[in-house]
Design a protein around this motif. Structure first.
Motif, PDB file in Angstrom:
ATOM      1  N   ASP A 272      -1.414   8.635 -11.213  1.00 21.45           N
ATOM      2  CA  ASP A 272      -0.169   7.922 -11.481  1.00 21.45           C
ATOM      3  C   ASP A 272      -0.347   6.497 -10.956  1.00 21.45           C
ATOM      4  N   SER A 273      -0.717   5.579 -11.863  1.00 17.85           N
ATOM      5  CA  SER A 273      -1.008   4.196 -11.467  1.00 17.85           C
ATOM      6  C   SER A 273       0.151   3.246 -11.743  1.00 17.85           C
ATOM      7  N   SER A 274       1.315   3.790 -12.083  1.00 12.79           N
ATOM      8  CA  SER A 274       2.428   2.955 -12.555  1.00 12.79           C
ATOM      9  C   SER A 274       2.920   1.970 -11.500  1.00 12.79           C
ATOM     10  N   GLU A 275       2.800   2.314 -10.218  1.00 11.12           N
ATOM     11  CA  GLU A 275       3.315   1.432  -9.166  1.00 11.12           C
ATOM     12  C   GLU A 275       2.214   0.914  -8.243  1.00 11.12           C
ATOM     13  N   SER A 276       0.978   1.027  -8.661  1.00 10.00           N
ATOM     14  CA  SER A 276      -0.143   0.643  -7.795  1.00 10.00           C
ATOM     15  C   SER A 276      -0.824  -0.627  -8.296  1.00 10.00           C
ATOM     16  N   PRO A 277      -1.413  -1.409  -7.380  1.00  4.82           N
ATOM     17  CA  PRO A 277      -2.177  -2.596  -7.782  1.00  4.82           C
ATOM     18  C   PRO A 277      -3.409  -2.178  -8.592  1.00  4.82           C
ATOM     19  N   PRO A 278      -4.015  -3.102  -9.342  1.00  9.12           N
ATOM     20  CA  PRO A 278      -5.222  -2.777 -10.118  1.00  9.12           C
ATOM     21  C   PRO A 278      -6.317  -2.201  -9.217  1.00  9.12           C
ATOM     22  N   GLY A 279      -6.924  -1.106  -9.668  1.00  9.45           N
ATOM     23  CA  GLY A 279      -7.996  -0.473  -8.900  1.00  9.45           C
ATOM     24  C   GLY A 279      -7.517   0.598  -7.945  1.00  9.45           C
TER      25      GLY A 279
ATOM     26  N   GLY B 286      -5.568   3.112   0.664  1.00  8.36           N
ATOM     27  CA  GLY B 286      -4.678   2.388  -0.232  1.00  8.36           C
ATOM     28  C   GLY B 286      -4.838   0.884  -0.108  1.00  8.36           C
ATOM     29  N   HIS B 287      -4.201   0.160  -1.014  1.00  9.49           N
ATOM     30  CA  HIS B 287      -4.215  -1.306  -0.982  1.00  9.49           C
ATOM     31  C   HIS B 287      -3.261  -1.781   0.111  1.00  9.49           C
ATOM     32  N   LYS B 288      -3.714  -2.701   0.937  1.00 12.07           N
ATOM     33  CA  LYS B 288      -2.898  -3.157   2.065  1.00 12.07           C
ATOM     34  C   LYS B 288      -1.603  -3.816   1.613  1.00 12.07           C
ATOM     35  N   LEU B 289      -1.600  -4.370   0.404  1.00  8.55           N
ATOM     36  CA  LEU B 289      -0.401  -5.057  -0.082  1.00  8.55           C
ATOM     37  C   LEU B 289       0.361  -4.224  -1.106  1.00  8.55           C
ATOM     38  N   GLY B 290      -0.037  -2.958  -1.284  1.00 11.17           N
ATOM     39  CA  GLY B 290       0.633  -2.094  -2.253  1.00 11.17           C
ATOM     40  C   GLY B 290       1.937  -1.530  -1.726  1.00 11.17           C
ATOM     41  N   HIS B 291       2.688  -0.882  -2.626  1.00  8.94           N
ATOM     42  CA  HIS B 291       3.975  -0.288  -2.225  1.00  8.94           C
ATOM     43  C   HIS B 291       3.783   1.057  -1.523  1.00  8.94           C
ATOM     44  N   HIS B 292       2.616   1.679  -1.702  1.00 10.78           N
ATOM     45  CA  HIS B 292       2.382   3.012  -1.138  1.00 10.78           C
ATOM     46  C   HIS B 292       1.046   3.037  -0.400  1.00 10.78           C
ATOM     47  N   THR B 293       0.886   2.121   0.535  1.00  9.39           N
ATOM     48  CA  THR B 293      -0.402   1.942   1.216  1.00  9.39           C
ATOM     49  C   THR B 293      -0.946   3.235   1.807  1.00  9.39           C
ATOM     50  N   ASP B 294      -0.073   4.027   2.452  1.00 13.19           N
ATOM     51  CA  ASP B 294      -0.533   5.238   3.133  1.00 13.19           C
ATOM     52  C   ASP B 294      -0.847   6.375   2.172  1.00 13.19           C
ATOM     53  N   ASN B 295      -0.383   6.265   0.945  1.00 11.57           N
ATOM     54  CA  ASN B 295      -0.559   7.380   0.004  1.00 11.57           C
ATOM     55  C   ASN B 295      -1.482   7.064  -1.173  1.00 11.57           C
ATOM     56  N   GLU B 296      -1.765   5.778  -1.389  1.00 15.07           N
ATOM     57  CA  GLU B 296      -2.601   5.387  -2.527  1.00 15.07           C
ATOM     58  C   GLU B 296      -4.074   5.727  -2.298  1.00 15.07           C
TER      59      GLU B 296
ATOM     60  N   MET C  99     -10.786  -8.777  -4.959  1.00 12.95           N
ATOM     61  CA  MET C  99     -11.237  -8.156  -3.710  1.00 12.95           C
ATOM     62  C   MET C  99     -11.122  -9.090  -2.502  1.00 12.95           C
ATOM     63  N   PHE C 100     -10.682 -10.330  -2.712  1.00 12.65           N
ATOM     64  CA  PHE C 100     -10.409 -11.246  -1.601  1.00 12.65           C
ATOM     65  C   PHE C 100      -8.943 -11.210  -1.174  1.00 12.65           C
TER      66      PHE C 100
END
Length: 667
Positions: free
Chosen positions: A94-101, A207-217, A319-320
């Motif tokens: 489910d990538s609907s709310e996640s950053p690319p990658g 997870g992505h540090k700037l994502g909405h679900h860092t702990d779960n992504e 990636m930067f």
């Protein structure tokens, strides 16, 4: 002309430091064959990172990826049709709310195995696998002393540090990386592209540090695709990548604390991928090595200036984004630009490269290319190949079902077009599987089977061990002697020991890094790797600790101690084991010979200068001497040997057994 000469000189230097094409190919092929057999196991572990790519640089960690073989990630519900849900737990992206990658992993059936279920969280009424919880659950699975490190479990095995990323696998290529397929016009070749797509991708628990679900992504990982891309490089491209790694370690990051190191080896690899695919250098050849390095460095400099390093498979993933921005970005760019202004002279700051540039600067007419490559002799190449085989000659937890599957897989692999490195590695792994199977069969039927069953199993086990000795190396004969001793056939064991002793006394044997080069070439020079292994190669004996098989009852405490301390294998120098077996067997049939064997063992342990006993294995060697002395009734000598064992490097992690043996002496 000067740049071309420098390129050729550095090319030769990198071949000596990083490896020739043959050395790199042998490293890759030995790992490939081992992992082809690993697909039969419940949990699959894949070597990744620079070691998988063919590098053997000092100080590098061992990177692994491990995933359950009974779970699969899918991208859409229609892909369910390819699986039997009784055998595989399916996970939906489910990538609907996640950053690319990045993506969330959803359990649509709310069903998976207990370890996975314990890492789940509910969001919007649905069950998702939390990456942070999964890291907690899996951290100590492989080793109880592992600690969390990013998405990995980290620890050390002796002086070697390792990182294990516990992840999930998808058999399907990510839709978000479909643009990569369209870009592959000139590189990599179509067959490599197809192979990469066929093998899908992985999902690493971070997870992505700037994502909405860092702990779960979860991060989409292309590690498998990346090592296939590195394999597709020519040797100049591979050495350019290696030069960038050295440039990063010895110049860019020199003197920086870990938290100050903004660039990593993955960024270097990404620059090489893009430079090759964009055809930034039409001819990647030894004479253009410096030009290729400079092309990659300028691309990296451009990315730092723009603050955007596009992932090779998903360019939208910058990636930067996490750490190279603002003041940190400006500082890094300034540092890199100052290096850029120095030109090729900047590499004079690299201890690994400086001498090869100096040679040309001092003598511009120096011809080093063909002369330099001849420095890698046949003996040095063979040492590298057989060392790789030794460290890759291992399997995970074995049982008879897996051994049967492995032998079937060996049959199938034999029919494929294989390189000489594949063939010799397959031979050694086959020998190892047969040895394990023989001892497991004996262990299984020894206490439960009827006389007829025991007779049949014994015949099978002996046959397997003899086949293993014929296709393995010189020291594999000792497994037959161990089996005969275990089954009380002392005279037969001594007969095998006599034959093995003659073989082990040959002056041309290659044992680790020890070999008489002239005699080795005289005996087996120019012959196939298979012939060299059977006639001239000796390995330390490996006794696995994780399948409840005790190869020699007298070493049972050592195997238990090693296993309790996370040692999966007991390593024993072959001559040490030979003298131990000769002593143990002779006690029952020839007491004078038993004393001679004990004397020979004592002389070897006391006086060896590292030629027949690895420094890391001196503890087990002193231990075995002490065991034999204790059995012979010389308790004071045994005490001295046990105490010496404790003073040595704890290579086999047998200290618990040694301390207990000292306490049991009651002196």
């Amino acid at each position: 002309m000067a740049v071309q000469n420098i390129s050729e000189s550095v090319y030769v230097g990198l071949c000596l430091k990083i490896g020739t094409p043959q050395q790199v190919a042998s490293r890759r092929h030995t790992v490939d064959i081992r992992e082809m057999l690993a697909n039969n196991e419940p949990s699959i572990m894949m070597l990744s990172g620079s070691c998988r790519e063919g590098f053997r640089l000092s100080g590098s960690d061992l990177d692994y990826m491990q995933w359950p073989n009974n779970h699969r990630v899918i991208w859409e519900f229609s892909q369910c049709q390819f699986y039997n849900t009784q055998e595989h737990a399916l996970i939906l992206c489910d990538s609907s709310e996640s950053p690319p990658g990045f993506t969330l992993l959803w359990l649509p059936l709310d069903r998976a195995y207990s370890r996975v279920m314990s890492a789940c969280v509910r969001m919007n009424g649905m069950l998702y696998i939390s990456s942070s919880k999964y890291r907690e659950v899996t951290c100590s699975i492989f080793r109880s002393d592992s600690t969390p490190h990013g998405p990995c479990s980290s620890g050390s095995d002796g002086e070697v540090e390792y990182d294990i990323a516990h992840c999930f696998v998808s058999d399907f290529w990510p839709p978000c990386a479909s643009s990569w397929i369209d870009r592959c016009h000139s590189w990599p070749p179509p067959h490599v592209v197809n192979d990469i797509i066929r093998n899908g991708c992985h999902f690493v628990a971070i997870g992505h540090k700037l994502g909405h679900h860092t702990d779960n992504e979860w991060r989409i990982s292309f590690s498998q695709a990346e090592y296939k891309l590195v394999y597709a490089m020519n040797h100049t491209q591979f050495l350019t990548y290696g030069l960038l790694k050295l440039f990063l370690k010895e110049i860019i990051n020199k003197g920086l604390r870990d938290e100050q190191k903004l660039l990593c080896s993955y960024h270097m690899k990404t620059t090489v991928f893009w430079a090759i695919q964009q055809n930034a250098l039409p001819h990647w050849c030894p004479q253009n090595l410096m030009v290729g390095f400079w092309v990659c460095f300028k691309l990296l400099l451009k990315w730092v200036y723009e603050g955007n390093c596009p992932n090779f498979f998903i360019p939208e993933n910058n990636m930067f984004l996490n750490n190279i921005y603002g003041d940190a970005q400006k500082t890094l760019f300034t540092r890199l630009y100052r290096l850029y202004e120095k030109g090729i002279a900047l590499l004079l700051h690299s201890p690994s490269i400086r001498s090869y540039i100096d040679n040309v600067l001092v003598n511009p007419k120096l011809t080093v290319f063909t002369v330099g490559l001849s420095l890698i002799s046949e003996v040095e190449l063979d040492k590298d190949i057989f060392y790789e085989m030794f460290i890759n000659d291992s399997k995970g937890t074995l049982d008879l079902r897996i051994c049967r599957k492995d032998l079937h897989a060996v049959e199938q692999l034999i029919g494929l077009p294989l390189t000489q490195y594949h063939i010799v590695m397959l031979q050694k792994l086959t020998a190892t599987i047969l040895q394990c199977t023989a001892f497991m069969l004996h262990n299984l039927y020894n206490n439960t089977g009827s006389n007829k069953q025991l007779y049949i199993v014994d015949k099978m086990a002996c046959h397997m061990l003899k086949i293993a000795a014929r296709c393995g190396c010189v020291s594999d004969m000792l497994y037959i002697a161990m089996y005969y001793y275990k089954t009380f056939r002392y005279r037969e064991a001594l007969s095998v020991i006599d034959i093995t002793k003659v073989k082990l006394e040959q002056p041309y044997l290659m044992y680790g890094c020890h070999v008489d080069r002239e005699r080795y070439i005289e005996a087996v020079g120019g012959q196939s790797l298979s012939t060299k292994m059977r006639r001239a190669v000796v390995y330390n004996i490996k006794l696995g600790n994780d399948n409840e098989i005790f190869y020699i009852n007298e070493l049972k405490p050592e195997q238990l101690s090693s296993n309790q301390n996370n040692g999966h294998v007991l390593f024993i120098p072959p001559l040490i084991l030979l003298y131990m077996l000769e002593f143990l067997c002779s006690r029952h049939v020839d007491t004078l010979r038993a004393q001679r064997a004990l004397d020979d063992l004592q002389v070897l342990v006391h006086h060896d200068q590292g030629e027949l006993i690895d420094v890391d294995l001196r503890n087990i060697s002193w231990e075995i001497l002490g065991i034999c002395q204790q059995i012979a009734g010389n308790l004071h000598a045994a005490l001295y040997s046990y105490q010496q064992s404790l003073r040595e490097y704890p290579g086999n992690k047998i200290q618990t057994a040694t301390i207990q043996r000292i306490q049991d002496l009651h002196l």
